[in-house]
Design a protein around this motif. Structure first.
Motif: not given
Length: 355
Positions: A133-135, A246-256
């Motif tokens: 999660i970003q920050k 919940f006001g949260l976002v994942f870091h971008q660019g992740t993939h299986p």
């Protein structure tokens, strides 16, 4: 289990909180000063809590590079005693609702068990989706957290104390909206525990709704395993939508990706058949060890401090296939220190590192 403020302010709970807050920190000046006047210090904390006049003191802020720059906000020792006293009372109630696959800041869990579980999953499944999660701590919404805590905590005085601690973090973790109802200081015990509370609904969503059978979480680092790459892509989209609530976002660019490519997790790189310590972790400790040796030679630290560091790192590194690395790192030990270490720790350093 009924939580009562009188249990929190009970002398035995406060004394137990001091013991937990002091663990591994007896040599620090702030701890020594507190212990030197222990009874009066505890009585003052107890009185301020009972009279609802207790307020958190300013945090001690500093940055670490791990490898990202992080702002650490450490509460003064007396405040950390209050944090432990609070968690002693509220943590057992929430612990029963946490899933087994959540490993951070929990008794009987920890990073080494998380590593073991992750590798077990890597041996059983073909693909992994790694998310973080970003920050995370700066992004925690206070009102959402309060709502989650109030589902299990009904004592108004305990809620008052929680609100005091939350309010003290308003200016610690700045955010884009300049909201004073967002963010937790990374250095707090309460922040670590509340992070698990905040992500507990996500854990249950992954296990119950997505029905992911192979999942590992450590703080905000998550691993989801499956045989089908398409399944992981679908889960990622569903998780992004759920996390937004919940006001949260994942870091971008992740993939299986295939588990055979290796999984970077908790300072190690995990493969189905082996586990490597990240190169930078070995370099970091080698530099630290050289500084400790120099401090010892200048009589700035005791030999026990040096050996405690050596044994702690050796124990941690041994959770990977790192025999050659440990030999290389400890090769910088002066002969007299190496001989003494071998005498003291025959079953570890002599066996594992050649001393």
């Amino acid at each position: 289990m009924l939580m009562k403020f009188s249990d929190l302010t009970d002398w035995s709970n406060l004394y137990h909180a001091v013991e937990k807050a002091s663990k591994g920190k007896r040599g620090k000046t702030s701890v020594a000063m507190f212990d030197a006047d222990l009874e009066a210090q505890l009585f003052a904390i107890q009185t301020r809590l009972q009279q609802h006049t207790w307020q958190p003191s300013p945090y001690i802020n500093f940055y670490i590079h791990d490898p990202k720059i992080r702002l650490i906000s450490a509460a003064p020792f007396a405040d950390r005693v209050v944090h432990h006293a609070l968690c002693n009372i509220i943590e057992p109630v929430f612990e029963r609702s946490f899933i087994q696959q959540s490993y951070a800041n929990r008794i009987g869990k920890g990073n080494h068990r998380a590593l073991n579980h992750a590798q077990q999953c890597a041996r059983k499944f073909n693909y992994v989706l790694q998310l973080d999660i970003q920050k995370f701590f700066p992004s925690i919404n206070h009102q959402i957290l309060k709502n989650l805590l109030r589902k299990k905590i009904h004592d108004k005085e305990i809620l008052w104390l929680i609100d005091q601690i939350l309010a003290s973090s308003a200016d610690i973790q700045p955010n884009a909206n300049n909201s004073k109802a967002q963010g937790l200081p990374i250095g707090n015990l309460t922040s670590q525990f509340w992070g698990n509370v905040y992500l507990n609904p996500l854990d249950h969503f992954i296990k119950r709704t997505l029905r992911c059978s192979a999942y590992v979480r450590y703080v905000d680092d998550m691993l989801l395993f499956a045989h089908d790459k398409k399944q992981l892509w679908q889960w990622k989209r569903q998780l992004q939508d759920y996390l937004f609530l919940f006001g949260l976002v994942f870091h971008q660019g992740t993939h299986p990706k295939p588990v055979t490519e290796g999984i970077s997790f908790l300072g190690f790189r995990i493969f189905p058949d082996k586990r490597r310590l990240k190169k930078r972790k070995g370099i970091q400790y080698q530099r630290r060890l050289k500084r400790l040796i120099k401090q010892y030679e200048l009589d700035e630290i005791l030999v026990d401090t040096l050996f405690d560091s050596i044994m702690a790192w050796n124990s941690h590194a041994s959770y990977g296939n790192t025999l050659g690395l440990r030999k290389a790192v400890f090769s910088c030990l002066p002969e007299d220190i190496a001989i003494e270490a071998g005498k003291r720790y025959k079953k570890t350093l002599r066996k594992n590192c050649g001393y």
